[in-house]
Design a protein around this motif. Sequence first.
Motif, PDB file in Angstrom:
ATOM      1  N   ALA A  14      45.829  70.473   5.595  1.00 12.10           N
ATOM      2  CA  ALA A  14      45.353  69.938   6.864  1.00 12.10           C
ATOM      3  C   ALA A  14      46.528  69.703   7.802  1.00 12.10           C
ATOM      4  CB  ALA A  14      44.613  68.629   6.620  1.00 12.10           C
ATOM      5  N   ASP A  28      41.298  71.550   3.991  1.00 13.74           N
ATOM      6  CA  ASP A  28      41.278  70.091   3.991  1.00 13.74           C
ATOM      7  C   ASP A  28      42.314  69.597   2.985  1.00 13.74           C
ATOM      8  OD1 ASP A  28      39.178  70.015   5.817  1.00 13.74           O
ATOM      9  OD2 ASP A  28      37.656  70.046   4.232  1.00 13.74           O
ATOM     10  N   GLY A  29      42.803  68.403   3.199  1.00 11.42           N
ATOM     11  CA  GLY A  29      43.733  67.808   2.255  1.00 11.42           C
ATOM     12  C   GLY A  29      45.141  68.343   2.409  1.00 11.42           C
TER      13      GLY A  29
END
Length: 176
Positions: A14, A28-29
């Motif tokens: 991200a 994500d992450g």
Amino acid sequence: MTIEAYADTIVPGAKRSADDRVVAGAADGAGAVEAGAVELLEQPGGGLADALDALAFSLNEHAQAYAEECGLTLAADLPPFVALPFADRTALVLRLTTPGHPEHQMWVGLALFSNMAYDSAAHMHTADALRGGHPGLRDLGYFGPRDDGLWGFPRYSYGRPLAPLHPATTATGSPA
């Protein structure tokens, strides 16, 4: 910036902020950048620290040629590889890491270090990485120490003992 963008292409993460132009935000992450890929690459033991500037220069040359070949207009305020859209970064990395490319080994090596930063925290002591919440180790499910301070699994890793205990084994696990 260029080396971070390469690491982010290998293990995407991200964006670190809304205006981050290096990390593409393709996942994500946390990814390789947040996991410390550049920190790992800068350590002398890996053998790439002295070559990072040359690698960035070469990668930007490849990115500029790729952009021209594909008819892409790149932002002038960024290094060419960083300016590529994520899909084009990925396509270029695939080209560079394909067996038969004359620089294949160099780019695969850089990719391996990006992976190592994420999936093993190779630049850190494992206990420190886990205590610090290293994102790759956390995401991969590494366990920290138990409540008693010892490192181990809450149960057997295969869900069962792998072999019966020898009848002479003591309570501490030592053979009699």
